[in-house]
Enzyme design. Structure first.
Site, short mmCIF file in Angstrom:
data_model
loop_
_atom_site.label_atom_id
_atom_site.label_comp_id
_atom_site.label_asym_id
_atom_site.label_seq_id
_atom_site.Cartn_x
_atom_site.Cartn_y
_atom_site.Cartn_z
NE ARG A 223 36.99 53.00 37.17
CZ ARG A 223 37.74 53.13 38.25
NH1 ARG A 223 38.73 52.28 38.49
NH2 ARG A 223 37.51 54.13 39.10
CG HIS A 271 37.45 46.82 40.84
ND1 HIS A 271 36.61 47.49 39.99
CD2 HIS A 271 38.41 47.72 41.19
CE1 HIS A 271 37.01 48.74 39.84
NE2 HIS A 271 38.10 48.92 40.57
#
Length: 308
Positions: A223, A271
């Site tokens: 993250r 991502h």
């Protein structure tokens, strides 16, 4: 016994079809179709609003449609609602592919070769054999163990770190605060696969990264909130770190002026390391609902106190 789904409509249609064919005992509804709030026992969502949760009086389980649960406001969830993260083969396979690619890219100097190509320089770099390259993984859950298993055949010296002790074949494992320094000192390439919790937010800071050997490299596929951006930039510019490959950032997407876009020693991906596969995710969810109905533990159950 009904599941309410509140995410991507295209994926929702795939899930609806699979539920109809393979789990007719479980009702499936998705907005904008009407439903009885009292009939909803299961909710599959990414970031459901608090008023939706409050409107479902018989909700028992909140399923994340992804591998993480940091997007949920745990403090606002009623204590009786179980939280479950997505564990399905597509997520694991995708992360194994990405992590292997990233480790090999840094190991074989892809970032400096990319810069040399842009400058039309023919600049061979002396090869470091895999057995002389130390790769460390932060996070020894299902993803971390799968990645380490995929890296073993290359011959890297592998280590892992986690909050609690683990044993992984062919991997030197460290745990807790007392084991972190030794782990970091033995990482030429550090890969972060930690869950994002209050304890791990900002963990990839100057304090931690400066304990890596000089010239070490970083991969963050967990993250964006794990990384302190200015600390990474400073350590790259000072030469303590030589390269970074980042699949996650904070925020996402990055604003146009962010220095990550143009830094010569950072390779960015948007991502994409691991994506939930609609078909296998639907079947994993069906299996978990059936486990819950049978009174069995569900795969991916989250301990609220830990955040994962």
């Amino acid at each position: 016994m009904t599941l309410l789904y509140t995410s991507d409509p295209a994926r929702g249609q795939i899930w609806r079809d699979i539920f109809a064919k393979e789990a007719a005992d479980i009702g499936f509804v998705a907005p904008p179709e009407a439903y009885d709030p009292a009939a909803i026992r299961y909710l599959a969502a990414w970031s459901p609003p608090a008023d939706l949760i409050a409107s479902l009086p018989n909700l028992e389980v909140l399923f994340s449609i992804g591998a993480g649960v940091d997007q949920f406001d745990m403090a606002s969830l009623p204590p009786h609602i179980q939280v479950v993260r997505m564990i399905e083969p597509g997520i694991v396979a995708g992360m194994v592919e990405y992590a292997t690619m990233a480790v090999l890219a840094l190991h074989r100097d892809l970032i400096p070769y990319r810069a040399a190509q842009a400058e039309q320089r023919w600049a061979p770099i002396k090869l470091v054999p895999a057995e002389q390259r130390r790769v460390g993984v932060m996070g020894l859950g299902q993803l971390g163990k799968a990645v380490l298993g995929a890296l073993r055949p290359f011959g890297f010296a592998l280590s892992g770190w986690s909050r609690s002790p683990h044993a992984v074949e062919g991997v030197t494992c460290h745990s807790g605060r007392e084991g972190l320094g030794t782990f970091l000192a033995g990482c030429d390439i550090l890969l972060c696969l930690l869950p994002l919790t209050p304890d791990t937010r900002g963990i990839l800071s100057r304090d931690l990264l400066s304990r890596l050997p000089e010239g070490a490299m970083l991969i963050n596929a967990a993250r964006g909130g794990h990384l302190v951006a200015e600390d990474l930039l400073a350590l790259l510019d000072q030469g303590h770190l030589s390269a970074a490959m980042l699949d996650v950032t904070d925020p996402e997407p990055l604003p146009a002026a962010h220095p990550f876009w143009r830094h010569p020693r950072i390779l960015l991906t948007p991502h994409v390391a691991s994506m939930t596969r609609a078909d296998s995710a639907a079947r994993a969810l069906i299996a978990n609902i059936h486990r819950h109905q049978a009174g069995e533990p569900m795969d991916g159950g989250v301990a609220r106190g830990r955040g994962y």
